[in-house]
Every structure is written in C-alpha cells, then in structure tokens.
Design an enzyme around this catalytic site. Structure first.
Site, short mmCIF file in Angstrom:
data_model
loop_
_atom_site.label_atom_id
_atom_site.label_comp_id
_atom_site.label_asym_id
_atom_site.label_seq_id
_atom_site.Cartn_x
_atom_site.Cartn_y
_atom_site.Cartn_z
N ALA A 11 35.72 -15.93 22.53
CA ALA A 11 34.32 -16.37 22.54
C ALA A 11 34.00 -17.40 21.46
O ALA A 11 32.94 -18.02 21.49
CB ALA A 11 33.40 -15.16 22.38
N ARG A 16 35.58 -26.31 13.83
CA ARG A 16 36.46 -27.24 13.10
C ARG A 16 37.42 -28.02 14.00
O ARG A 16 38.23 -28.81 13.52
CB ARG A 16 37.24 -26.47 12.03
N LYS A 23 37.36 -24.10 22.06
CA LYS A 23 38.64 -24.08 21.32
C LYS A 23 39.81 -23.57 22.15
O LYS A 23 40.88 -24.17 22.15
CB LYS A 23 38.47 -23.22 20.07
N ARG A 330 56.20 -42.29 42.16
CA ARG A 330 54.92 -41.56 42.26
C ARG A 330 55.04 -40.40 43.25
O ARG A 330 56.04 -40.29 43.95
CB ARG A 330 53.81 -42.55 42.64
C1 UD1 Z 1 39.57 -11.54 11.64
C2 UD1 Z 1 39.77 -10.16 11.07
C3 UD1 Z 1 40.65 -10.24 9.83
C4 UD1 Z 1 41.97 -10.89 10.18
C5 UD1 Z 1 41.75 -12.24 10.83
C6 UD1 Z 1 43.03 -12.78 11.35
C7 UD1 Z 1 37.73 -8.93 11.61
C8 UD1 Z 1 36.44 -8.45 11.11
N1 UD1 Z 1 38.47 -9.62 10.76
O1 UD1 Z 1 38.87 -12.28 10.67
O2 UD1 Z 1 40.87 -8.94 9.31
O3 UD1 Z 1 42.76 -11.04 9.02
O4 UD1 Z 1 40.84 -12.11 11.95
O5 UD1 Z 1 42.82 -14.08 11.80
O6 UD1 Z 1 38.09 -8.67 12.75
N2 UD1 Z 1 35.52 -13.62 18.04
C9 UD1 Z 1 34.77 -13.43 19.16
N3 UD1 Z 1 33.48 -13.00 19.04
C10 UD1 Z 1 32.93 -12.73 17.83
C11 UD1 Z 1 33.71 -12.92 16.68
C12 UD1 Z 1 35.01 -13.36 16.80
O7 UD1 Z 1 35.23 -13.67 20.28
O8 UD1 Z 1 31.75 -12.32 17.80
C13 UD1 Z 1 36.91 -14.09 18.16
C14 UD1 Z 1 37.05 -15.47 17.54
O9 UD1 Z 1 36.87 -16.47 18.50
C15 UD1 Z 1 38.46 -15.46 17.03
C16 UD1 Z 1 38.71 -13.99 16.69
O10 UD1 Z 1 37.75 -13.25 17.40
O11 UD1 Z 1 39.37 -15.79 18.06
C17 UD1 Z 1 38.64 -13.71 15.21
O12 UD1 Z 1 37.37 -14.04 14.75
P1 UD1 Z 1 37.12 -14.69 13.35
O13 UD1 Z 1 35.67 -14.78 13.12
O14 UD1 Z 1 37.94 -15.91 13.21
O15 UD1 Z 1 37.71 -13.55 12.41
P2 UD1 Z 1 38.18 -13.71 10.94
O16 UD1 Z 1 36.97 -13.79 10.08
O17 UD1 Z 1 39.19 -14.73 10.81
#
Ligand code: UD1
Ligand code: MG
Length: 454
Positions: A11, A16, A23, A330
């Site tokens: 989602a 970035r 993405k 082609r």
């Molecule tokens: C998360 C983990 C962290 C881990 C890291 C690894 C949590 C709270 N933290 O942190 O422990 O080390 O990933 O990369 O889980 N996403 C959604 N919907 C949302 C939020 C996130 O689909 O509401 C998806 C994002 O698109 C992404 C993934 O979940 O693909 C991780 O989300 P992100 O916000 O990047 O988590 P981090 O803060 O990196």
C-alpha cells in the site's frame, strides 16, 4: 501442518521514488517488484494470497497477474499492523499466515520454506546488520529468547545498539494473529499501528517466537528509492549471470548482461557484452550472440550467429542462420535453417525459407519467401497501401535484383529472376527474367545547367 495464507503489503506510496507510478509497480529484471513477491508466494502453494494495496489505486491489481489472489484496499496507511488487519477477513483461522512486502522483491522460496519448518508459534525473519539504523530491533532476554521488537524511533540508547533487526517478514498462527491485531494501539512515536507489537503479545501468552535468517542479505532488502532499485537490479543480474556461467554459458563479461525474463541456453552458447534478453528466450547449442543485441520472446536455433546490434522480437530462428550486424526481426518472423539476414534488413510477419538470403538494406513484410532465394540489396516489399496490408510470395530459388519494389499482393514464381531496379506490380512467371525499368539512353551533347549572372 496447517494450510498457508499469505498477505503481501503493497500500500505504500514510495515518496522517495519521485514517480507517478506506485512503488511496487517499478520493474526489477523487467517485472514489477510486487509481481516477484507474488510469484514467490505462489511457489509456496498457499491456500490464499491477499494483496493489500492503497497508493496508486487500481493500477496495482490491474498490473498484476492475478492467479486468483485477493486484493484489498487500505484507504489510509495507518501502519503495518493496520495494513495486515485489512486482509484478515479473507483468511482462515485454522491456517498460518505469512506476511510479505511488495517492495522486498527478492525474497526466495528456500528462505520462506525454512520459516515454515522452524516450528509452531510465531516465526520472525531477522538479519544482523553492521548499520541497523532505521530498522526495528529484536530484543532478546538473557536466555536469548525474543521478547519484543522495538522500532528505531521508540528505542532506548541501549536498544539502538542491537544489531539484529526485523526484516518485517513473519509467519503467525492466523487465529492468534487476528486476536493480537485487535489489541494493537498506536500510542507510539509514529502514531502507527505497529505489526511488530504482536511479538510482545505472543511472548506474554507463552507462544514460542522462532527466528530464521535468510540465506542471502539481498533477499530482505527493501526498495525505497531509485538507488536501491538500481543496486538490487545489479545483485539480481549477477545471480542470473552466475547461474548461466555455472551451466557452461560463456559470458564475455557477467556484469554486462541483462536478463528480464527467462533465458534458456544449450551447450557452448556465447554471449558478448551489452545483450538484453526479455520474455522467454531460448538459445540452442552453439548459438553466439554478439555485442549489444536485444532479443525478446524468441527461439534461436543451433549454431546460429547473431551479429552485433541486432534486434529480434517474437520470432523463430532456425539452425545455422546468420543475422546482423544491425538486423531487425519484428514479431511474426520465421527464419528457416541456413537463412542469412544482413545489415539494415527489417523483417516483419514473414517466413524466410531455408538457405535464403537478404543481406543488405531491405524491408520484407507480410511475405512468404521460399528456399534458396536471394533478395538483392535495397529490395522492399510494398505491403501497405495506406489502409490495408497485402502479402508477397516469392517462390524457391528466385533471384530478386537489387533495389526492387514488390507491390503486394504479388507472387514471384519459382526460379524467377527480377532485374535490378524493377517495380513489380503483377505476378511474375517461374523460371523467367522479368524487369520493369526503362532502357538506358544517353543524350549526346547534354550540358549541365550553370548559375545565372546576378
Ligand atoms: C517496518 C517494521 C520494522 C522493520 C522494517 C523493515 C513495523 C512497525 N516496523 O518498519 O520493524 O525493521 O519494516 O523494513 O512494522 N505498509 C502498508 N501500509 C501501511 C504501512 C506500511 O502497506 O499502513 C507497507 C509499506 O508499503 C512497506 C511496508 O509495509 O512496504 C513497511 O512499511 P514501512 O512504513 O516502510 O515500515 P518501516 O517503518 O520501515
Ligand atoms: Mg514507517
């Protein structure tokens, strides 16, 4: 063992990436990031796959090959725990649920298989990083048992020293997961519903928490920007190149080949630098592909040589052919064995018989060319009248003189010869010479024009 359900979180916006495209739809090795994850998920033969999407809206489900996966939208991104919650109505309580990420594309079947066999309870995929900044840390007690995960922004200075981090990928008993998710709160540094908070809940209930480490660090690398995308692309291409080398393929430089699909090679295949393979490409034994050729969805027969800078798309090429340099095949081109297609020759939707040659500067479209035909330099099939396309048929052993225009629909008989520079509008008889140019004349005493005086 319980059935497997899989959730893919996809989602996120990917701010970035600085792109209008969601993405997870950016390509790695010619395939959307999330499709890599979906394909790996499918390889585990789960009972159910559920993709949680949000940013980019319907573009995500539309771009993916479905294979019966369920799609649920997460309208606003309130955290990973909230994202997982969206999928729960589609999952069965008597299963285990594996959580994957659409932006962590290179997770491998073998690592997930290992997680499935790590034991009952909660299974976390973790890695040790020299620089763990940004990740959730795995907090263990003195016995080494996992106690909880603390996010970077909520961690104490001591916890920030922990080098073992959460990759995010985990496997949980579905009924328990449902229960735990219901208890999540967002009173943390980011105001999000953290999926990671379920770990402490599991520990509190006496559910065993296992950890598994991936075979390769790159399997758990996530994509947030174009630098990471480019570097993971290189990692993956190196893996593909290494596999090809191990099978005996000669790569003049394994760092300079790009495979965006499936490349199947026979024995003693040689590939020079800068070549790109897309879709499904098969190179039979002893095929040689010279520098900077691009081949998509094609079969190349035994011992055929594709010289430099050739482009081949959706074509079948026989054995012992010679193509290029600078040739373009082609879609719908079929070359039989021993055919030669030389520089600046374009062929489309045409069959070229065995031993036939078009060596220089030609366009052959919508044609059926027999065997042992020689197509002279500059020959063009005029297949299009501006509205409709027509076929050109050239019989076996015909000889088409240079710079001939064949105005389709037209048939050149077997063994016929066409005089150079002819415009052929009517069928030509077998075995005869046909030509359509005016006789050469010399105008005696003719003077070139000269500039007038100003
Ligand atoms: C998360 C983990 C962290 C881990 C890291 C690894 C949590 C709270 N933290 O942190 O422990 O080390 O990933 O990369 O889980 N996403 C959604 N919907 C949302 C939020 C996130 O689909 O509401 C998806 C994002 O698109 C992404 C993934 O979940 O693909 C991780 O989300 P992100 O916000 O990047 O988590 P981090 O803060 O990196
Ligand atoms: Mg976050």
């Amino acid at each position: 063992m319980n059935a497997l359900n899989i959730i893919i979180l996809a989602a996120g916006k990917g701010t970035r990436m600085y792109s209008d495209r969601p993405k997870v739809l950016h390509n790695l090795a010619g395939k959307p990031l999330v499709q890599h994850v979906l394909d790996c998920a499918i390889s585990l033969q789960p009972q159910q796959i559920c993709v949680v999407y949000g940013h980019g809206g319907e573009a995500v489900p539309q771009a993916m090959q479905l294979y019966g996966a369920k799609f649920v939208i997460q309208e606003s991104q309130l955290g990973t725990g909230h994202a997982v919650q969206q999928a729960m109505p589609h999952l069965q309580d008597d299963s285990r649920t594996l959580i994957l990420y659409g932006d962590v594309p290179l997770i491998q079947h073998s690592t997930l298989h290992q997680m499935q066999h790590a034991g009952e309870g909660l299974v976390l995929l973790t890695v040790n990083l020299d620089n763990p900044a940004g990740y959730g840390r795995i907090v263990r007690n003195q016995e080494g048992d996992v106690q909880r995960i603390v996010e970077q922004k909520d961690a104490s200075p001591e916890e920030l020293e922990i080098s073992e981090v959460n990759t995010g990928i985990m496997l949980a008993p579905t009924a328990k997961l449902r229960e735990w998710l219901g208890k999540l709160r967002n009173d943390n540094a980011q105001g999000e519903y953290y999926l990671t908070d379920i770990v402490a809940m599991a520990v509190q209930q006496g559910v065993v928490v296992h950890t598994v480490q991936p075979a390769h660090g790159w399997e758990v690398e996530g994509i947030n920007n174009k630098m990471q995308l480019a570097s993971l692309e290189r990692v993956w291409q190196k893996q593909i190149a290494t596999k090809l080398l191990a099978q005996g393929v000669t790569l003049n430089d394994p760092a300079r080949i790009d495979v965006r699909g499936e490349l199947v090679c026979g024995r003693d295949v040689e590939i020079d630098v800068g070549c790109i393979f897309e879709g499904k490409v098969t190179l039979c034994d002893r095929v040689k592909v010279s520098a900077y050729s691009v081949i998509r969805n094609a079969n190349i027969g035994t011992a055929t040589h594709i010289a430099a800078y050739s482009h081949i798309d959706s074509s079948e090429v026989g054995a012992d052919c010679h193509i290029g340099p600078y040739a373009r095949l082609r879609p719908g081109t079929e070359l039989h064995d021993h055919a030669h297609v030389g520089n600046f020759v374009e062929i489309k939707n045409s069959e070229i018989g065995s031993g036939s040659k078009a060596n220089h500067l030609s366009y052959i479209g919508d044609s059926t060319v027999g065997s042992r035909v020689n197509i002279g330099a500059g020959t063009i099939t005029c297949n299009y009248d501006g509205a409709n396309k027509f076929r050109t048929v050239i019989g076996d052993d015909a000889f088409i003189g240079s710079d001939t225009q064949l105005i389709a629909p037209v048939t050149v008989g077997k063994g016929a010869t066409i005089g150079a520079g002819s415009t052929i509008t009517k069928d030509t008889p077998a075995g005869e010479l046909t030509l359509s140019r005016s006789k050469q004349v010399t105008i005696a005493g003719w003077l070139r024009p000269v500039k007038g005086k100003k």
